[in-house]
Scaffold this motif. Structure first.
Motif, short mmCIF file in Angstrom:
data_model
loop_
_atom_site.label_atom_id
_atom_site.label_comp_id
_atom_site.label_asym_id
_atom_site.label_seq_id
_atom_site.Cartn_x
_atom_site.Cartn_y
_atom_site.Cartn_z
N ARG A 1 0.84 -1.19 0.00
CA ARG A 1 0.00 0.00 0.00
C ARG A 1 0.88 1.25 0.00
N ALA A 2 0.47 2.25 -0.72
CA ALA A 2 1.15 3.54 -0.69
C ALA A 2 0.37 4.50 0.21
N LEU A 3 1.04 5.52 0.70
CA LEU A 3 0.36 6.53 1.49
C LEU A 3 -0.42 7.46 0.58
N ASP B 1 3.92 6.42 -3.85
CA ASP B 1 3.64 5.36 -4.81
C ASP B 1 4.69 5.36 -5.91
N GLY C 1 6.70 5.94 1.51
CA GLY C 1 5.31 5.63 1.20
C GLY C 1 4.79 6.26 -0.06
N ARG D 1 9.84 4.45 -1.85
CA ARG D 1 9.11 3.34 -1.23
C ARG D 1 9.20 3.42 0.30
#
Length: 227
Positions: free
Chosen positions: A28-30, A166, A164, A161
């Motif tokens: 998951r990305a922030l 993408d 966070g 990464r």
């Protein structure tokens, strides 16, 4: 040539017992607001951790990072931009740290980079990272490599990464799938090849709505089920 998202999804789905298991596995990305909420000290800490991870086992660096945070006063850019050569030499005597002079010297340089971006953009470094479009993530890699210290190669994506943002990663498995699909014929390094890779991820994102980090993981899983 192009990669078909339907084929990619079905290939990866077969690696898992259920849809839920696959979704739980994918990274998951922030969200942009979360990236903006991170202090610039967290960005400098992540840059520095990524620099030290290069060429070393990540677990070795991570095990010492609490000591780095204490030694470098929480990585506040306004403080660390003022580090002197004499202070760097002092850190070279600190047995809690990884005593690599060239990497230690990147800390004030990257602090200056963060402060420069803040002055140019009129906002936080986190806002600058959050607002950069995912459709040109390789452009952000180029900027980090050009203006940051020791943030070229895979380090730019590795830093993103860590915080966070993408991004996709060009691991050996991801590259193998891109080569098999005819997108590139070797690990991409030229701007032309990197743009082809970016366009491929853009197309997969448009077809799926998935973030780049998940698509990157899925490409890897399509080659290596033990990703």
């Amino acid at each position: 040539m192009a990669l078909d998202y339907g084929w990619l999804h079905d290939t990866v789905r077969r690696r898992f017992d259920s849809d839920a298991a696959m979704e739980a596995f994918l990274p998951r990305a922030l969200a942009p607001d979360e990236l903006k909420g991170l202090g610039d000290d967290r960005y400098l800490s992540a840059m520095s951790r990524r620099v030290f991870r290069a060429g070393m086992q990540h677990s070795v660096v991570d095990a010492r990072w609490t000591a780095f945070e204490a030694a470098f006063w929480g990585f506040v850019p306004e403080t660390l931009v003022l580090l002197t050569p004499e202070q760097i030499e002092g850190f070279m005597q600190d047995e809690r740290l990884i005593r690599h002079r060239t990497k230690l010297q990147t800390i004030p340089r990257n602090a200056q980079f963060i402060l420069d971006i803040r002055q140019e953009q009129g906002g936080s470094f986190g806002a600058f990272i959050a607002d950069w479009p995912g459709t040109d993530i390789v452009g952000l890699w180029r900027l980090l490599a050009r203006r940051g210290a020791r943030l070229g190669g895979r380090s730019a994506a590795g830093f993103l990464r860590l915080v966070g943002k993408d991004t996709f990663l060009l691991t050996s498995d991801v590259v193998a799938r891109l080569v098999a699909a005819g997108i590139v014929d070797r690990s991409p390094s030229s701007q032309r090849d990197l743009q082809r890779v970016q366009e491929t991820f853009n197309e997969l994102h448009q077809a799926s709505g998935r973030p780049l980090c998940q698509l990157s993981a899925m490409l890897s899983l399509s080659i290596n089920p033990r990703f």
